[in-house]
Every structure is written in C-alpha cells, then in structure tokens.
Design a protein around this motif. Structure first.
Motif, PDB file in Angstrom:
ATOM      1  N   MET A   1       0.682  -1.129  -0.036  1.00 31.92           N
ATOM      2  CA  MET A   1       0.129   0.068  -0.086  1.00 31.92           C
ATOM      3  C   MET A   1       0.991   1.126  -0.006  1.00 31.92           C
ATOM      4  N   GLU A   2       0.407   2.084  -0.814  1.00 38.62           N
ATOM      5  CA  GLU A   2       1.285   3.321  -0.890  1.00 38.62           C
ATOM      6  C   GLU A   2       0.611   4.361   0.044  1.00 38.62           C
ATOM      7  N   TYR A   3       1.107   4.923   1.017  1.00 45.94           N
ATOM      8  CA  TYR A   3       0.771   5.975   1.983  1.00 45.94           C
ATOM      9  C   TYR A   3       0.784   7.368   1.479  1.00 45.94           C
ATOM     10  N   THR A   4      -0.433   7.889   0.918  1.00 44.19           N
ATOM     11  CA  THR A   4      -0.389   9.166   0.073  1.00 44.19           C
ATOM     12  C   THR A   4      -0.458  10.177   1.175  1.00 44.19           C
ATOM     13  N   GLU A   5      -0.224  11.398   0.713  1.00 42.10           N
ATOM     14  CA  GLU A   5      -0.271  12.683   1.896  1.00 42.10           C
ATOM     15  C   GLU A   5      -1.881  12.545   2.243  1.00 42.10           C
ATOM     16  N   ALA A   6      -2.655  12.586   1.276  1.00 40.87           N
ATOM     17  CA  ALA A   6      -4.063  12.549   1.935  1.00 40.87           C
ATOM     18  C   ALA A   6      -4.587  11.631   2.981  1.00 40.87           C
ATOM     19  N   TRP A   7      -4.031  10.355   2.887  1.00 44.02           N
ATOM     20  CA  TRP A   7      -4.272   9.221   3.559  1.00 44.02           C
ATOM     21  C   TRP A   7      -3.789   9.665   5.007  1.00 44.02           C
ATOM     22  N   VAL A   8      -2.541   9.956   5.227  1.00 46.31           N
ATOM     23  CA  VAL A   8      -1.861  10.021   6.332  1.00 46.31           C
ATOM     24  C   VAL A   8      -2.769  11.319   6.980  1.00 46.31           C
ATOM     25  N   GLU A   9      -3.025  12.631   6.209  1.00 46.65           N
ATOM     26  CA  GLU A   9      -3.463  13.579   6.890  1.00 46.65           C
ATOM     27  C   GLU A   9      -4.866  13.324   7.493  1.00 46.65           C
ATOM     28  N   GLU A  10      -5.610  12.478   6.686  1.00 50.91           N
ATOM     29  CA  GLU A  10      -7.005  11.860   7.124  1.00 50.91           C
ATOM     30  C   GLU A  10      -7.022  11.075   8.432  1.00 50.91           C
ATOM     31  N   ARG A  11      -5.733   9.992   8.525  1.00 44.26           N
ATOM     32  CA  ARG A  11      -5.723   9.283   9.491  1.00 44.26           C
ATOM     33  C   ARG A  11      -5.396  10.219  10.775  1.00 44.26           C
ATOM     34  N   ALA A  12      -4.508  11.128  10.894  1.00 45.37           N
ATOM     35  CA  ALA A  12      -4.205  12.234  11.831  1.00 45.37           C
ATOM     36  C   ALA A  12      -5.380  12.671  12.221  1.00 45.37           C
ATOM     37  N   ARG A  13      -6.364  13.362  11.296  1.00 50.87           N
ATOM     38  CA  ARG A  13      -7.363  13.938  11.803  1.00 50.87           C
ATOM     39  C   ARG A  13      -8.410  13.187  12.589  1.00 50.87           C
ATOM     40  N   CYS A  14      -8.526  11.861  12.187  1.00 48.20           N
ATOM     41  CA  CYS A  14      -9.470  10.819  12.789  1.00 48.20           C
ATOM     42  C   CYS A  14      -9.050  10.707  14.141  1.00 48.20           C
ATOM     43  N   GLY A  15      -7.478  10.751  14.279  1.00 44.88           N
ATOM     44  CA  GLY A  15      -7.187  10.403  15.895  1.00 44.88           C
ATOM     45  C   GLY A  15      -7.360  11.638  16.717  1.00 44.88           C
ATOM     46  N   TYR A  16      -7.259  12.754  16.055  1.00 45.33           N
ATOM     47  CA  TYR A  16      -7.539  13.802  16.918  1.00 45.33           C
ATOM     48  C   TYR A  16      -9.200  13.958  17.193  1.00 45.33           C
ATOM     49  N   GLU A  17      -9.914  13.729  16.278  1.00 45.80           N
ATOM     50  CA  GLU A  17     -11.368  13.940  16.449  1.00 45.80           C
ATOM     51  C   GLU A  17     -12.148  12.726  17.143  1.00 45.80           C
ATOM     52  N   GLN A  18     -11.608  11.498  16.748  1.00 48.07           N
ATOM     53  CA  GLN A  18     -12.522  10.376  17.104  1.00 48.07           C
ATOM     54  C   GLN A  18     -11.467   9.177  17.938  1.00 48.07           C
ATOM     55  N   GLY A  19     -10.310   9.381  18.064  1.00 52.61           N
ATOM     56  CA  GLY A  19      -9.358   8.394  18.539  1.00 52.61           C
ATOM     57  C   GLY A  19     -10.051   8.054  20.032  1.00 52.61           C
ATOM     58  N   ARG A  20     -10.012   6.724  20.357  1.00 50.95           N
ATOM     59  CA  ARG A  20     -10.395   6.274  21.585  1.00 50.95           C
ATOM     60  C   ARG A  20      -9.410   5.140  22.329  1.00 50.95           C
ATOM     61  N   ALA A  21      -9.080   5.551  23.266  1.00 46.36           N
ATOM     62  CA  ALA A  21      -8.348   4.522  24.193  1.00 46.36           C
ATOM     63  C   ALA A  21      -9.125   3.250  24.599  1.00 46.36           C
TER      64      ALA A  21
ATOM     65  N   GLY B   1     -22.312  -1.522  24.001  1.00 48.94           N
ATOM     66  CA  GLY B   1     -22.852  -2.771  24.400  1.00 48.94           C
ATOM     67  C   GLY B   1     -21.908  -3.909  24.920  1.00 48.94           C
ATOM     68  N   GLY B   2     -20.918  -3.288  25.638  1.00 51.02           N
ATOM     69  CA  GLY B   2     -19.919  -4.161  26.196  1.00 51.02           C
ATOM     70  C   GLY B   2     -18.846  -4.629  25.615  1.00 51.02           C
ATOM     71  N   GLU B   3     -18.564  -4.104  24.595  1.00 49.63           N
ATOM     72  CA  GLU B   3     -17.502  -4.387  23.657  1.00 49.63           C
ATOM     73  C   GLU B   3     -16.306  -3.378  23.926  1.00 49.63           C
ATOM     74  N   ARG B   4     -15.139  -3.577  24.098  1.00 50.96           N
ATOM     75  CA  ARG B   4     -14.223  -2.244  23.798  1.00 50.96           C
ATOM     76  C   ARG B   4     -14.256  -1.741  22.582  1.00 50.96           C
ATOM     77  N   PRO B   5     -14.151  -0.411  22.622  1.00 50.53           N
ATOM     78  CA  PRO B   5     -14.455   0.549  21.574  1.00 50.53           C
ATOM     79  C   PRO B   5     -13.260   0.285  20.645  1.00 50.53           C
ATOM     80  N   ALA B   6     -13.584   0.306  19.549  1.00 52.87           N
ATOM     81  CA  ALA B   6     -12.619   0.038  18.226  1.00 52.87           C
ATOM     82  C   ALA B   6     -12.133   1.221  17.796  1.00 52.87           C
ATOM     83  N   ASP B   7     -10.827   1.203  17.359  1.00 53.96           N
ATOM     84  CA  ASP B   7     -10.139   2.563  17.127  1.00 53.96           C
ATOM     85  C   ASP B   7     -10.326   2.586  15.556  1.00 53.96           C
ATOM     86  N   HIS B   8     -11.151   3.454  15.064  1.00 54.63           N
ATOM     87  CA  HIS B   8     -11.572   3.583  13.702  1.00 54.63           C
ATOM     88  C   HIS B   8     -10.433   4.036  13.095  1.00 54.63           C
ATOM     89  N   CYS B   9      -9.438   4.738  13.622  1.00 52.42           N
ATOM     90  CA  CYS B   9      -8.647   5.587  13.218  1.00 52.42           C
ATOM     91  C   CYS B   9      -7.314   5.076  12.873  1.00 52.42           C
TER      92      CYS B   9
END
Length: 230
Positions: free
Chosen positions: A1-21, A220-228
C-alpha cells in the motif's frame, strides 16, 4: 500500500477527532484528581485569573466527586501555591507572560468552598503546572494501588493537560474529563482535548466516567474500536 499525503492527513485528523483509548476504567484502580479549583480561578470576579468556565462546571464536577466518594475512589486535590518561598518553582516562569502578573493572593491558596473539599482527603500544594512536579502524588497513587487517574479541574491546557502528560509518562492510564475541565479561553478547550485524545488519554464526559466507574463498557459491552488505525 502506498501511503499518500491525503491518507496520512485523514488518519491524523481522525485520531484527533475520534481516537479512543481501549483500557478499562475500574473504580478499584482509579483516583480522581481535582486540579486547582481554587479561589483565584473559580470564585467569580475575585482575581484577574478567574476562569468563568470553571465556575460554570462546578455542579457537574461536584456530582462526579460524589460518585467517586460513593464508589471508594480516592479524591486527591491540588492547588497551585507559593511553596518553599518560591524556590521550587521553575525559574523560567518569571520570564513568561503568565509570570509577569502583579496580582498576589492575600494568603495561602484554598479550594473554593463550593466544591466541598473534605479535610480527610489529600490536598497537594504544588509549585508548578503539573501535579507530579516536585510533589508526592506519584508515591501517594502507588501506595493506594491506583494505576488510573481521572483528571478534572482547571486550566485544561496548563495544569490539567500537563498533569495528564506527566501521568502518561509515568505509566498511568489517564482519563481526562471533557466537561469537568475548563480554560480561560474556551476556544482552546477542544484543541487541547484533541491532542490528549490522540496521544495521552481517554477523553470522556462526566456521565461517561460515571458509567465506566460503575462497570459499564461502551458499545454494548465491547471494547471501543479504534476507527482511526486502519
């Protein structure tokens, strides 16, 4: 997989907005830290350092404190105070804008009475922003067998945020209250929460913290998934 600039920026943005421990928040392993809810920050109009947002969130914080007491979660308080004649305060503070203010409190720092501080709960007088800097907090937590800290109080992006980073670096699980922390410029609240959410802490509301301490898990009792992380 090639990690494009747009992909890594979106992944970073997701971490800031939706990341869950993914760690559990257990009442028998947690301690509540109430950071610097003292007169000059919380008492309306009393000092130039008043944080109106801190005053507004007092009822919510009081409910969380009551919940923690009911579940035998230790409550540890701090105040930002003049300790050891100021000789233990970081020297550089005097050269920063926050350190230039001329106002001085008329006596020792005190927890604002409306918070309901109790004399049988520890009160740490700290010389700097972080609650671990030159204080016995780490020793106290280890003696209490607590590996998770729930951080509340003010200011979000100074004393609370610094304490969260210090706790993370010492191996603690960090829970950061999104609606039981406040700062002097409310536009700075969410940017600080975003950084903590991605790299240092589980950022939860007081209601969510209460649910976790009661043993509930999200989704519902499951650990939160890290969608980012995909």
């Amino acid at each position: 997989m090639e990690y494009t600039e747009a992909w890594v920026e979106e992944r970073a943005r997701c971490g800031y907005e939706q990341g869950r421990a993914t760690f559990d928040v257990r009442a028998d392993r947690s301690a509540l830290l109430v950071i610097d809810m003292q007169d000059e920050f919380v008492r309306p109009g009393w000092s130039p350092y008043w944080v109106p947002g801190a005053t507004r969130m007092v009822p919510t914080l009081r409910r969380l404190i009551a919940t923690c007491r009911a579940r035998s979660v230790p409550v540890i308080w701090t105040v930002f105070d003049d300790t050891h004649l100021g000789l233990d305060r970081p020297h550089a503070l005097r050269h920063l804008p926050h350190g230039e203010a001329r106002w001085r409190r008329p006596g020792p720092a005190e927890v604002w009475p409306e918070l309901g501080y109790r004399a049988d709960e520890p009160l740490i007088r700290k010389p700097s922003y972080g609650a671990f800097y030159d204080t016995p907090l780490d020793t106290m937590l280890r003696n209490l067998s607590r590996d998770t800290v729930v951080i509340t109080g003010t200011l979000t992006n100074y004393c609370c945020g610094t304490t969260a980073r210090q706790a993370y670096e010492r191996g603690y699980h960090v829970v950061f209250g999104s609606d039981v922390t406040a700062t002097d410029d409310e536009s700075r609240q969410e940017p600080e929460l975003a950084v903590l959410r991605k790299g240092f802490a589980s950022v939860l509301s007081a209601e969510e913290i209460t649910e976790r301490l009661a043993g509930a898990r999200p989704d519902g009792g499951e650990r939160p998934a890290d969608h980012c992380s995909q």
